[in-house]
Design an enzyme around this catalytic site. Structure first.
Site, PDB file in Angstrom:
ATOM      1  N   GLY A 229      31.073 -29.946  25.619  1.00 46.21           N
ATOM      2  CA  GLY A 229      31.536 -29.611  24.273  1.00 46.21           C
ATOM      3  C   GLY A 229      30.485 -29.157  23.287  1.00 46.21           C
TER       4      GLY A 229
ATOM      5  CD  GLU B 245      28.938 -36.304  22.153  1.00 42.43           C
ATOM      6  OE1 GLU B 245      29.550 -35.218  22.236  1.00 42.43           O
ATOM      7  OE2 GLU B 245      29.149 -37.250  22.931  1.00 42.43           O
ATOM      8  CG  ASP B 246      31.968 -32.036  21.430  1.00 42.55           C
ATOM      9  OD1 ASP B 246      31.594 -33.230  21.531  1.00 42.55           O
ATOM     10  OD2 ASP B 246      32.837 -31.554  22.187  1.00 42.55           O
TER      11      ASP B 246
ATOM     12  CG  ASP C  40      38.213 -39.638  19.565  1.00 40.61           C
ATOM     13  OD1 ASP C  40      38.666 -40.279  18.613  1.00 40.61           O
ATOM     14  OD2 ASP C  40      38.939 -39.238  20.497  1.00 40.61           O
TER      15      ASP C  40
ATOM     16  CE  LYS D 266      39.386 -36.335  16.949  1.00 41.73           C
ATOM     17  NZ  LYS D 266      40.242 -36.475  18.157  1.00 41.73           N
TER      18      LYS D 266
ATOM     19  CG  PHE E  91      43.307 -33.068  20.452  1.00 35.96           C
ATOM     20  CD1 PHE E  91      42.597 -34.025  21.163  1.00 35.96           C
ATOM     21  CD2 PHE E  91      43.253 -31.755  20.870  1.00 35.96           C
ATOM     22  CE1 PHE E  91      41.851 -33.682  22.282  1.00 35.96           C
ATOM     23  CE2 PHE E  91      42.514 -31.396  21.999  1.00 35.96           C
ATOM     24  CZ  PHE E  91      41.819 -32.367  22.700  1.00 35.96           C
ATOM     25  CB  VAL E  92      39.864 -30.630  16.276  1.00 30.50           C
ATOM     26  CG1 VAL E  92      40.427 -31.144  14.961  1.00 30.50           C
ATOM     27  CG2 VAL E  92      38.746 -31.542  16.770  1.00 30.50           C
TER      28      VAL E  92
ATOM     29  NE  ARG F 183      34.914 -26.624  27.654  1.00 29.75           N
ATOM     30  CZ  ARG F 183      34.803 -27.935  27.419  1.00 29.75           C
ATOM     31  NH1 ARG F 183      34.345 -28.370  26.279  1.00 29.75           N
ATOM     32  NH2 ARG F 183      35.154 -28.812  28.338  1.00 29.75           N
TER      33      ARG F 183
HETATM   34  P1  IMP Z   1      34.585 -40.579  22.456  1.00 29.19           P
HETATM   35  O1  IMP Z   1      33.838 -41.105  23.632  1.00 29.19           O
HETATM   36  O2  IMP Z   1      35.969 -41.168  22.345  1.00 29.19           O
HETATM   37  O3  IMP Z   1      33.827 -40.705  21.147  1.00 29.19           O
HETATM   38  O4  IMP Z   1      34.887 -39.053  22.713  1.00 29.19           O
HETATM   39  C1  IMP Z   1      33.882 -38.106  22.737  1.00 29.19           C
HETATM   40  C2  IMP Z   1      34.262 -36.892  23.554  1.00 29.19           C
HETATM   41  O5  IMP Z   1      35.681 -36.730  23.681  1.00 29.19           O
HETATM   42  C3  IMP Z   1      33.784 -35.638  22.869  1.00 29.19           C
HETATM   43  O6  IMP Z   1      32.467 -35.304  23.262  1.00 29.19           O
HETATM   44  C4  IMP Z   1      34.817 -34.606  23.303  1.00 29.19           C
HETATM   45  O7  IMP Z   1      34.441 -34.026  24.523  1.00 29.19           O
HETATM   46  C5  IMP Z   1      36.080 -35.388  23.504  1.00 29.19           C
HETATM   47  N1  IMP Z   1      36.970 -35.331  22.336  1.00 29.19           N
HETATM   48  C6  IMP Z   1      37.250 -36.316  21.454  1.00 29.19           C
HETATM   49  N2  IMP Z   1      38.112 -35.914  20.508  1.00 29.19           N
HETATM   50  C7  IMP Z   1      38.399 -34.620  20.802  1.00 29.19           C
HETATM   51  C8  IMP Z   1      39.231 -33.628  20.157  1.00 29.19           C
HETATM   52  O8  IMP Z   1      39.886 -33.837  19.118  1.00 29.19           O
HETATM   53  N3  IMP Z   1      39.253 -32.405  20.754  1.00 29.19           N
HETATM   54  C9  IMP Z   1      38.549 -32.112  21.887  1.00 29.19           C
HETATM   55  N4  IMP Z   1      37.759 -33.001  22.500  1.00 29.19           N
HETATM   56  C10 IMP Z   1      37.682 -34.249  21.957  1.00 29.19           C
END
Ligand code: IMP
Length: 184
Positions: free
Chosen positions: A51, A106-107, A110, A138, A159-160, A172
């Site tokens: 991402g 990081e992109d 979440d 988020k 969700f984005v 992407r």
């Molecule tokens: P986390 O481990 O829950 O913080 O999620 C991190 C990863 O989940 C990010 O690096 C993204 O690849 C993916 N992700 C989380 N939310 C989204 C979203 O809204 N759109 C697309 N990918 C997401």
């Protein structure tokens, strides 16, 4: 740049949320901040694939101090819109990281699970410093506490898509950030 008025992926419709101009302006500011904070430190950016690749590419080109780049790859969500709760490393960093100033890129943060996993992995290399830069956060969804030194945009728990972020590996290539139509 590919910036349609809406985009359909699988059965979901996404609409524009953060424009190219807003992203570019924020990244330019973040680059200046990194120039100040990492002067004479030769930081190494570590992009978390897949991402972060577009954000990292744009960010690095706004950084004017000497710096390096490497990548790690984590297991992804698969085709789901919610986290599976498991993270594993698919590709490790090649560079030697001991004593280095690491900036994890990081992109989106979440739940915070991935970034906490990455921070643990990086600490084991005994870096001189360790910071996180994420384009999106988020905040309401972050259940695994984490300190984020640099955040591009705080966004709602929705969700984005686009600008490197995918849904089922699609989207992407979008030039701006989109959001699920029924979540805006
Ligand atoms: P986390 O481990 O829950 O913080 O999620 C991190 C990863 O989940 C990010 O690096 C993204 O690849 C993916 N992700 C989380 N939310 C989204 C979203 O809204 N759109 C697309 N990918 C997401």
């Amino acid at each position: 740049m590919f910036t349609p008025d809406s985009i359909d992926v699988k059965d979901e419709r996404f609409i524009p949320f953060i424009s190219q101009e807003q992203i570019a302006a924020r990244i330019s500011l973040m680059g200046k901040q990194l120039d100040r904070d990492y002067k004479d430190l030769n930081p190494i950016f570590i992009g978390v694939l897949n991402g972060s690749f577009i954000f990292l590419a744009d960010l690095m080109r706004h950084v004017q101090i000497p710096c390096e780049v490497d990548f790690v790859k984590l297991s992804s969500y698969g085709d789901q819109k919610v986290s599976s709760g498991n993270v594993t490393t698919l590709k490790k960093v090649d560079a030697r990281l001991e004593g280095r100033h690491i900036i994890l890129v990081e992109d989106i943060v979440d739940t915070g699970l991935s970034i906490n996993y990455m921070l643990d992995q990086m600490k084991a290399h005994k870096p001189a410093s360790l910071a996180v830069i994420t384009l999106l956060h988020k905040k309401e969804a972050t259940v695994h506490p984490v300190t984020l030194e640099y955040v591009g945009f705080e966004i709602p728990n929705a969700f984005v898509l686009g600008y490197g972020l995918d849904y089922a590996q699609q989207g992407r290539n979008l030039g701006q950030i989109y959001i699920l139509e029924n979540e805006k």
